[in-house]
Design a protein around this motif. Structure first.
Motif, PDB file in Angstrom:
ATOM      1  N   LYS A   1       4.393   0.198  16.376  1.00  0.00           N
ATOM      2  CA  LYS A   1       4.154   0.652  15.008  1.00  0.00           C
ATOM      3  C   LYS A   1       2.944  -0.075  14.429  1.00  0.00           C
ATOM      4  CE  LYS A   1       7.745   3.247  15.022  1.00  0.00           C
ATOM      5  NZ  LYS A   1       7.574   4.630  15.325  1.00  0.00           N
ATOM      6  N   LEU A   2       2.206   0.610  13.599  1.00  0.00           N
ATOM      7  CA  LEU A   2       1.058   0.039  12.929  1.00  0.00           C
ATOM      8  C   LEU A   2       1.521  -0.829  11.776  1.00  0.00           C
ATOM      9  CD1 LEU A   2      -2.039  -0.049  12.515  1.00  0.00           C
ATOM     10  CD2 LEU A   2      -1.774   1.938  11.052  1.00  0.00           C
ATOM     11  N   ASP A   3       1.052  -2.061  11.727  1.00  0.00           N
ATOM     12  CA  ASP A   3       1.392  -2.969  10.639  1.00  0.00           C
ATOM     13  C   ASP A   3       0.517  -2.625   9.438  1.00  0.00           C
ATOM     14  OD1 ASP A   3       2.232  -4.985   9.002  1.00  0.00           O
ATOM     15  OD2 ASP A   3       1.329  -6.610  10.181  1.00  0.00           O
ATOM     16  N   ARG A   4       1.068  -1.851   8.517  1.00  0.00           N
ATOM     17  CA  ARG A   4       0.282  -1.379   7.382  1.00  0.00           C
ATOM     18  C   ARG A   4       0.047  -2.468   6.335  1.00  0.00           C
ATOM     19  NH1 ARG A   4      -0.609   3.939   7.966  1.00  0.00           N
ATOM     20  NH2 ARG A   4       0.836   5.104   9.242  1.00  0.00           N
ATOM     21  N   SER A   5       0.764  -3.572   6.424  1.00  0.00           N
ATOM     22  CA  SER A   5       0.516  -4.658   5.474  1.00  0.00           C
ATOM     23  C   SER A   5      -0.774  -5.403   5.815  1.00  0.00           C
ATOM     24  CB  SER A   5       1.695  -5.635   5.473  1.00  0.00           C
ATOM     25  OG  SER A   5       1.806  -6.256   6.735  1.00  0.00           O
ATOM     26  N   TYR A   6      -1.288  -5.233   7.005  1.00  0.00           N
ATOM     27  CA  TYR A   6      -2.514  -5.902   7.424  1.00  0.00           C
ATOM     28  C   TYR A   6      -3.748  -5.197   6.866  1.00  0.00           C
ATOM     29  CZ  TYR A   6      -5.871  -8.269  10.424  1.00  0.00           C
ATOM     30  OH  TYR A   6      -6.921  -8.997  10.893  1.00  0.00           O
ATOM     31  N   PHE A   7      -3.664  -3.902   6.709  1.00  0.00           N
ATOM     32  CA  PHE A   7      -4.787  -3.106   6.234  1.00  0.00           C
ATOM     33  C   PHE A   7      -4.593  -2.745   4.767  1.00  0.00           C
ATOM     34  CE2 PHE A   7      -4.408  -2.246  10.761  1.00  0.00           C
ATOM     35  CZ  PHE A   7      -5.685  -2.569  11.181  1.00  0.00           C
ATOM     36  N   SER A   8      -5.688  -2.557   4.080  1.00  0.00           N
ATOM     37  CA  SER A   8      -5.622  -2.118   2.683  1.00  0.00           C
ATOM     38  C   SER A   8      -6.639  -1.001   2.485  1.00  0.00           C
ATOM     39  CB  SER A   8      -5.901  -3.277   1.736  1.00  0.00           C
ATOM     40  OG  SER A   8      -7.233  -3.727   1.907  1.00  0.00           O
ATOM     41  N   ARG A   9      -6.420  -0.225   1.463  1.00  0.00           N
ATOM     42  CA  ARG A   9      -7.350   0.852   1.156  1.00  0.00           C
ATOM     43  C   ARG A   9      -7.558   0.892  -0.351  1.00  0.00           C
ATOM     44  NH1 ARG A   9      -3.542   6.132   2.076  1.00  0.00           N
ATOM     45  NH2 ARG A   9      -1.887   5.380   0.763  1.00  0.00           N
ATOM     46  N   ARG A  10      -8.697   1.368  -0.739  1.00  0.00           N
ATOM     47  CA  ARG A  10      -8.994   1.503  -2.145  1.00  0.00           C
ATOM     48  C   ARG A  10      -9.981   2.636  -2.307  1.00  0.00           C
ATOM     49  NH1 ARG A  10     -13.945  -1.153  -3.192  1.00  0.00           N
ATOM     50  NH2 ARG A  10     -14.574  -2.429  -1.421  1.00  0.00           N
ATOM     51  N   LYS A  11     -10.021   3.175  -3.502  1.00  0.00           N
ATOM     52  CA  LYS A  11     -10.920   4.269  -3.808  1.00  0.00           C
ATOM     53  C   LYS A  11     -12.279   3.699  -4.217  1.00  0.00           C
ATOM     54  CE  LYS A  11     -11.203   8.469  -6.462  1.00  0.00           C
ATOM     55  NZ  LYS A  11     -10.511   9.333  -7.436  1.00  0.00           N
ATOM     56  N   LEU A  12     -13.318   4.294  -3.668  1.00  0.00           N
ATOM     57  CA  LEU A  12     -14.654   3.863  -4.042  1.00  0.00           C
ATOM     58  C   LEU A  12     -14.995   4.401  -5.426  1.00  0.00           C
ATOM     59  CD1 LEU A  12     -16.587   4.479  -0.701  1.00  0.00           C
ATOM     60  CD2 LEU A  12     -15.881   2.305  -1.653  1.00  0.00           C
ATOM     61  N   SER A  13     -15.520   3.549  -6.289  1.00  0.00           N
ATOM     62  CA  SER A  13     -15.891   4.014  -7.625  1.00  0.00           C
ATOM     63  C   SER A  13     -17.373   4.374  -7.635  1.00  0.00           C
ATOM     64  CB  SER A  13     -15.604   2.941  -8.659  1.00  0.00           C
ATOM     65  OG  SER A  13     -16.345   1.779  -8.339  1.00  0.00           O
ATOM     66  N   ASN A  14     -17.695   5.391  -8.402  1.00  0.00           N
ATOM     67  CA  ASN A  14     -19.105   5.851  -8.469  1.00  0.00           C
ATOM     68  C   ASN A  14     -19.803   5.260  -9.649  1.00  0.00           C
ATOM     69  OD1 ASN A  14     -18.771   7.247  -6.160  1.00  0.00           O
ATOM     70  ND2 ASN A  14     -18.348   9.193  -7.157  1.00  0.00           N
TER      71      ASN A  14
END
Length: 68
Positions: free
Chosen positions: A55-68
């Motif tokens: 399983k992919l450890d999703r706590s290791y990666f983060s995502r965010r929306k790029l602001s313009n």
């Protein structure tokens, strides 16, 4: 440190015709079959089974929306 030696019993010499016949990634092999074969080799190299995938450890990666 021990000296490592090549295990000559693991491989054998072949001619070009035999080597082409043993090639599992032939151009005539469809892409889904090539991917299945590659995934099997990866699973053997990293020691997991194809039925019980890690399983992919999703706590290791983060995502965010790029602001313009």
């Amino acid at each position: 440190m021990p000296d490592y030696k090549l295990d000559r019993t693991a491989f054998r010499m072949t001619n070009f015709k035999e080597a082409d016949a043993a090639n599992v990634f032939d151009k005539n092999t469809p892409y889904p079959e090539r991917l299945r074969q590659a995934y099997y080799l990866i699973s053997q190299a990293y020691g997991f089974s194809m039925e019980d995938e890690p399983k992919l450890d999703r706590s290791y990666f983060s995502r965010r929306k790029l602001s313009n």
